[in-house]
Structure formats: C-alpha cells, structure tokens
Design an enzyme around this catalytic site. Structure first.
Site, PDB file in Angstrom:
ATOM      1  N   ASP A 474       0.828  -1.209   0.000  1.00 50.84           N
ATOM      2  CA  ASP A 474       0.000   0.000   0.000  1.00 50.84           C
ATOM      3  C   ASP A 474       0.862   1.258   0.000  1.00 50.84           C
ATOM      4  O   ASP A 474       2.058   1.216   0.320  1.00 50.84           O
ATOM      5  CB  ASP A 474      -0.904  -0.035   1.250  1.00 50.84           C
ATOM      6  CG  ASP A 474      -2.216   0.703   1.053  1.00 50.84           C
ATOM      7  OD1 ASP A 474      -2.305   1.519   0.118  1.00 50.84           O
ATOM      8  OD2 ASP A 474      -3.141   0.459   1.843  1.00 50.84           O
ATOM      9  N   ASP A 544     -10.793   1.834  -3.018  1.00 50.21           N
ATOM     10  CA  ASP A 544     -11.303   1.606  -1.664  1.00 50.21           C
ATOM     11  C   ASP A 544     -12.827   1.670  -1.641  1.00 50.21           C
ATOM     12  O   ASP A 544     -13.446   1.329  -0.638  1.00 50.21           O
ATOM     13  CB  ASP A 544     -10.739   2.658  -0.698  1.00 50.21           C
ATOM     14  CG  ASP A 544      -9.381   2.246  -0.142  1.00 50.21           C
ATOM     15  OD1 ASP A 544      -8.996   1.079  -0.319  1.00 50.21           O
ATOM     16  OD2 ASP A 544      -8.707   3.092   0.472  1.00 50.21           O
TER      17      ASP A 544
HETATM   18  C1  GLA Z   1      -5.694   1.742   2.362  1.00 52.37           C
HETATM   19  C2  GLA Z   1      -6.116   0.552   1.521  1.00 52.37           C
HETATM   20  C3  GLA Z   1      -7.187  -0.212   2.255  1.00 52.37           C
HETATM   21  C4  GLA Z   1      -6.643  -0.683   3.580  1.00 52.37           C
HETATM   22  C5  GLA Z   1      -6.157   0.497   4.391  1.00 52.37           C
HETATM   23  C6  GLA Z   1      -5.437   0.040   5.651  1.00 52.37           C
HETATM   24  O1  GLA Z   1      -6.708   2.667   2.468  1.00 52.37           O
HETATM   25  O2  GLA Z   1      -6.546   0.968   0.263  1.00 52.37           O
HETATM   26  O3  GLA Z   1      -7.627  -1.299   1.484  1.00 52.37           O
HETATM   27  O4  GLA Z   1      -5.602  -1.582   3.357  1.00 52.37           O
HETATM   28  O5  GLA Z   1      -5.259   1.315   3.657  1.00 52.37           O
HETATM   29  O6  GLA Z   1      -5.004   1.077   6.433  1.00 52.37           O
END
Ligand code: GLA
Length: 729
Positions: A474, A544
């Site tokens: 990420d 997301d």
């Molecule tokens: C980002 C990712 C999510 C999750 C969060 C965790 O927003 O896109 O899917 O993994 O971080 O903090």
C-alpha cells in the site's frame, strides 16, 4: 492438402514470427514497424530528422510509401522544423510544439536539434541513434514491436557524451503523431480517492490538454492512459482508435496537442514539472516505456488488445502465470483490531466459502492500533500475536488457503520507533514543517540507505515466514515537501525519479529472492495502477470504494486500460460507506467481473448468506479463466440507462459468460434485449442460468441467434443482477 487451405496457415505463421517485423526500406530511408494489424512508419528526411509518416491499419506495400520530405515553411512564424511531424523533437531550431527533450548545456546554450546518426535492427527491436547537430548529446530511441497485439513500445536513453555536466529540463519517452487532420476525440481516465477510473470524452481542439501526476505516484486523479478516436465516431465495437499508456509509477505527463497545422500528437514521459536532471559527463537517463496501439474495432477491441498485451508481456509470469486465487481480506471486517484468535475465526469461515488466499490487512505490526502510530515498525505486535505469525499462517494453510499480509513500506508515522531513530528519512525540506495526512509522512525512498533498510525489513519478514505468499503493498500518501537535503542542491530534484526506481528495485530484488511471492499494488485503492507497476505486481486494488453500484463504473473505467485479471474486487457488507445497500448476489456478481475477493465481516453473515456465497465462489471458479484471461465485451455501459451488461469469451471460444445488472425498473418495463458478441455464428452453445432469470427457455442455441436475436432477462426491483453461462458444444 489444397494450397488454398495452406495459404492462411502460412500467412499466420509468417505474421506471428517475432523476427522480420521491423523493416528498413533503404531506398527511401523508411522504417516500417509491423505489429499485428498495425503499421507504424517513420523515416529520415532530407534534413536528417526523424520524421513520422504513418500510424494505422497495416499497410502491406512499401512501394506505396514515399520517402519522408519535410513540410515547407508556412510563414516566418512557422518554419519547416515546426510543421514537420517528428518522432523525437528537441527544443530548439524554432520549434514551439511540445518537445521530447529540453536541455541546458554547460556553456548556457539551450538549443537542441537532433539528427539521425545510425540505426540497428535486432529482431523485434529497433534502436536509432540521434545526436545534436553540434554537441555530443545523444538520444537512443528504442522501439519494440509486439507482433500478435499490434502494440509498439518506445522510449529514449539520453546520454551526455560531452565532457561537462548538462541539465535535462524535459525528458519524454516519445511522441505519437496521428494522421494529420482535425475532429479527433480524446478519452481519458480521471478520479479521486474512492472514485477512480471515471471515463471522460472530449473533442480535441487546437492547443494542449495535459493529464498528469505531480504527486510522486501514478495517482487517483488521472491515469497515464489515453485513447483517441477519429471524428468522435468510434463506438464500442467500431471505428478507428489510437491508444497508449506509460509504464511509470512516478510523476508522469501526457500532453495531447493539436498544432496550428492540424497535427495531433501525444507526448508522454517524465513530468517536466519541478523537473531538473543534471547528467554528468558519460551519464544517461532512460525514460519510461510508452506503449501504444491502433485498432479499427472501437474501444472494445482497443481494451482487448491491451488486456492481452498486459497478460502476455507485462504481468509477472506472462501467459503462463496462474489465475488469481479467490481472496479474503480482513480490512473492512476488523480494521486495526487484528489478533490471532480473531483472524483464525475469520479464516475458518472464509475457508468454508472456498476462499483460496487469506490476507490480514493493516494493524498486525508495531504499535499500530489505529492510523496514528506504528507505520515504519514492521515487527509483529506481540500483544496481538504472542506466538508470532507462525500459528496463524499454519492454521490458514491447514484450511487450504495461502496467507498474505498488508504492508505500507514507503511510509512512516511520526509516532514510530523508525521516525524517532531516523527523522531525516522522511521527505522534507530542512527547517520547514512536514505536511502530514492520515498522521503519516513519506519516507525518502530516493535515498539508497532508506531503500536498503526497507528491502532488509521486507526480506526478513519473508525469510521469517517462508509461507508468506502475498503482500498487499500500500501507499497512502502523496509526496509533499519533496526535499532531499543530503543530495547536492542541483541533484535534489532527481528524487522524483530515484524514488520510483528504488521502489521498483526493492520489488524486483524481493521477487528474485522469493520467487513464489505475489504482490498487489495498492495506493489507497487504485492510486498506483500503471504499466510500470504491472510488470512487477500480479494485481491492483482497484478502489477503496467497494459499493457494488459505484463499482460498476469504476470497474468499467479500469477495464478500458487494464485487464480484469488484475482488477481486484471484493464483496463487502451493506450498507456500504455511502449508505447504499445492494443484495448479496448483486455484490458477488459485480465482484466476479474481475478478480474475486471477499472483504465482509463473515462473523455477521447469516447461514443463508454463507451458502449463497459458497455457491457464488464455486460458480466463479468455473468461469474465472474466462473472466480473467478471456475477451471482454462491454455490451451495455453502466453510464447508460440503469442497465449494465458485460460478457467474457474464453480465448479458445469454448465458454462465454454474461453478467447483467439493473439499477431499478420503471413501470414494469423489461430490461433491453441483450445481443451477445464474440461468439461463433455456426456453433451451438449450451445455456445455463444461475437463477432462472432468462426469459427464453432454450437449453442450447446457436451463436447466430445469440448475437442477432439476443436474450431477454427478467430483472426487476432495484439492484437486480444475474449471470448466464454458455458452453460451446
Ligand atoms: C488503504 C487501503 C485499504 C486498507 C487500508 C489500511 O486505504 O486501500 O484497502 O488496506 O489502507 O489502512
């Protein structure tokens, strides 16, 4: 055998040989690049410039092509250098169009006129040496053709062969010139966090349209992909479309320009914004790959070409790579509250559904109980996992799933041991505030010590847990205060490039050392999806936003540029973040149009939910090869009238699957008849519905009927969805 039957076979064989696809027509000084159904032609004109000649449907007769001759001077305001379409123009010699290369030489000269020196053809690769008319500053243009897809790749390696340092102020990968004329239309993808992959279409007018990232990574706001169609007339399955994408996950720019001489050109490469790249004597800079293709089969065929190209040539493992496993991810269920018993309980439920990979998301490391602390401390939290990760991984494996972990290696919370030990590792300008968001800062990955530290941490994590099969990588913050105080002041802006290169290097080294490792590229959803990262990660976290209805559009946009195989889509709980509720089957079907995952809190799922989910996972496994590796037909766009249909046909043509979704019905009207695509007219297909929502009761039907008469679906209420399977007899 009759020669008539042999001829097409021979033609196909000839067309598919990797060699001989690039021809130099010496008499006319022309390079003819043939790839799939495409010809790309340029040559050396009488001034020794590299002049663009043709890009479009394959031409079979070199005799038709004239030797390149520069355009005449139009007026004192537009000299011939400015009006002649060029492959890689420098800024100089009275050119006002967007340059591919702009430079300040050590003696202060800022004039660059690149001339052809030599070329070399090596199989499917062509290298052309260009050099400034007086200075020993050169650009090696590298072209590669991908015969079966019609995609061509170009980039440039710029080398300072002078004896003194010079500074590059713009270094582009190349320019694509379209056939001269006007009335073109541009299609491009924009968005924001939780709203990525929105499709935009607008006419191209004189002037320049810029899509770009200045954020340090690819960005949610725009994606380095474009499509241009003729006269705005192309449709999903018809019309000429030129398309392309950059393979770069740092600051990028695409400039779509229509000159005052009706020349449409797309220049792409490193974003020249805040760009300054000193090249010492003997030093080189390689620009990112810029891929492009052409089709007269509309946007649908453009996407299918890209999907196949990505699977064959970009994604790790190429065409032999495995299908994406059905994944479970804990994030929406548990957020930061992860621990061994909780994750084990979820894993047991996920296994019952047929899940193949269990991924523990954020919260497992350091003091990470919320987003305020712990990023940077990649040690297992002893309170949550007193016995380490071993027992959890073991139980996940025993349940028949492999195990994956979330990491965000490029970031640091100021409240972390890493930051306390190395505050200088975060990107910053000395004595200036550091802009935090989500309580975090970006590590300066351009520094080799930071790169080596992060590699070491991840390498150790993988070595300590040899059964760790997958990382969700990420990146939840864009750059701010992009300073590099340790570098010489003139070199500080190299950070933009060095950062991305070092991230790539870490991934490449990890993969080399842990060859079974698979990686998902995530940046708060779809913020880092591009043809650069896709050469080193198997998949992308699309967004997301997991609301199935929003996802229809998000996923449609994604599919314009990238293959459904990489498009991770989870089924999550309702009401979603935006307050919308949709039925579980609808959510599953939407997620099944890409790479299926589940992200709901299974502890709250009823028995009925669990059994429907198990049925849907089972169904997905029976069609996933077709969805992930087949040909996609977007039959009805979710941007239309509340009805969406997408169809996939397996590469061997034996299976097809139709997904249909209806937002809501009005006055009891039925949804539109769905005419299928990409089938064989003379073949008979066995038809199987998942829930009897098909009006026709035909156990078997011809391709001709399906594509011309079509099928009718009983979709009522709100957010109804179904799938129909077709197996060729
Ligand atoms: C980002 C990712 C999510 C999750 C969060 C965790 O927003 O896109 O899917 O993994 O971080 O903090």
């Amino acid at each position: 055998m009759n020669i008539r039957y042999l001829a097409p076979v021979l033609m196909t064989l000839l067309a598919s040989t990797a060699f001989g696809e690039i021809r130099y027509v010496a008499a006319k000084k022309l390079f003819h690049l043939e790839a799939g159904a495409v010809s790309y032609v340029f040559g050396v004109n009488e001034r020794n410039e590299l002049q663009s000649v043709y890009w479009g449907k394959r031409l079979w007769r070199d005799d038709d092509l004239a030797a390149p001759r520069s355009d005449r001077e139009w007026a004192s305001f537009d000299n011939s250098g400015n009006t002649t379409p060029q492959e890689y123009p420098g800024w100089g010699g009275g050119r006002y169009i967007e340059p591919c290369l702009k430079v300040t030489l050590p003696d202060g000269v800022r004039d660059l006129v690149l001339k052809y020196v030599s070329h070399q053809i090596d199989g499917d690769t062509l290298k052309i040496e260009l050099k400034d008319m007086t200075y020993d500053l050169g650009a090696t243009l590298v072209y590669r053709v991908y015969p079966d897809t019609g995609v061509i790749r170009k980039n440039a390696v710029i080398t300072n062969r002078t004896k003194a340092p010079l500074t590059l102020e713009s270094a582009q990968s190349g320019a694509w010139n379209l056939p001269r004329g006007e009335g073109y239309r541009l299609t491009y993808l924009t968005g924001r966090w939780a709203g990525e992959w929105q499709i935009n279409q607008e006419p191209i007018h004189p002037g320049m349209k810029v899509i770009e990232s200045r954020r340090g990574n690819t960005g949610h706001q725009a994606n380095p992909w474009f499509a241009i169609d003729e006269g705005g007339r192309a449709e999903e399955e018809r019309g000429r479309v030129w398309f392309g994408a950059l393979g770069w996950s740092g600051n990028w720019r695409l400039s779509i320009e229509q000159t005052s001489h009706q020349q449409v050109r797309v220049t792409g490469g490193f974003n020249p914004f805040d760009f300054s790249y000193p090249l010492a004597a003997g030093e080189s800079l390689e620009t990112p790959p810029f891929y492009a293709g052409f089709t007269d089969g509309g946007f649908g065929e453009a996407s299918r070409i890209l999907h196949r190209f990505e699977r064959a040539y970009l994604l790790p493992g190429g065409l032999t790579s495995r299908q994406r496993p059905v994944l479970y991810n804990s994030w929406e269920a548990t957020t930061f509250s992860v621990d061994e018993p909780g994750q084990t309980a979820l894993a047991q439920k996920a296994a019952k559904l047929g899940v193949e990979r269990f991924v523990m998301d954020d919260g497992w490391f350091g003091a990470r109980n919320n987003d305020r602390a712990g990023l940077g401390d990649w040690t297992i939290n002893p309170k949550k996992f007193p016995n380490g990760l071993g027992p959890l991984i073991e139980s996940v494996n025993k349940l028949g799933m492999d195990f994956g972990l979330w990491v965000e290696p490029e970031m640091v919370n100021p409240d972390s041991d890493l930051y306390r030990a190395h505050p200088d590792w975060a990107m910053h300008f000395p004595d200036r505030p550091r802009t935090e968001a989500r309580n975090q800062l970006v590590l300066n990955m351009a520094r080799n010590d930071v790169r080596d530290h992060i590699f070491g941490v991840l390498d150790r994590l993988l070595a300590e847990s040899p059964k760790l099969a997958f990382l969700k990588w990420d990146m939840n913050l864009n750059f701010s205060e992009p300073g590099w105080p340790e570098a010489a002041p003139a070199d500080e802006k190299k950070l933009w490039i060095a950062y991305t290169r070092n991230v790539y290097e870490i991934i490449d080294r990890l993969r080399a050392k842990h060859p079974k490792l698979e990686i998902e590229s995530c940046s708060g959803g779809g913020g880092r999806a591009d043809m650069g990262i896709l050469t080193r990660t198997e998949e992308v976290w699309t967004s997301d936003n997991t609301d199935a209805f929003d996802r229809l559009r998000i996923q449609e946009g994604f599919s314009y540029a990238y293959t459904p195989k990489t498009m991770m889509a989870w089924v999550t709980d309702v009401p979603n973040y935006n307050g919308r509720s949709t039925p579980l089957q609808y959510r599953f079907l939407v997620a099944m149009t890409g790479s299926l995952g589940i992200g709901g809190n299974l502890n709250k799922w009823s028995d009925a939910d669990m059994s429907l989910a198990a049925k849907m996972v089972d169904l997905y496994k029976s069609i996933r090869k077709t969805v992930q590796e087949g040909r996609l037909y977007r039959l009805f766009s979710p941007r239309g009238d509340g009805f969406t249909a997408t169809q996939y046909v397996s590469e061997d043509g034996r299976q097809a699957v139709l997904f249909a979704f209806r937002t809501g019905q009005h006055y009891g009207y039925p949804p539109p008849t769905v005419k299928l695509s990409g089938l064989e007219e003379r073949a008979i297909y066995n038809v199987k519905t998942i829930d009897n929502k098909l009006v026709e009761r035909l156990p078997a039907v011809s391709g001709a009927y399906l594509m011309n008469q079509g099928l009718n679906l009983r979709l009522g209420g709100d957010f109804d969805g179904t799938a129909v399977l077709f197996e060729r007899q």
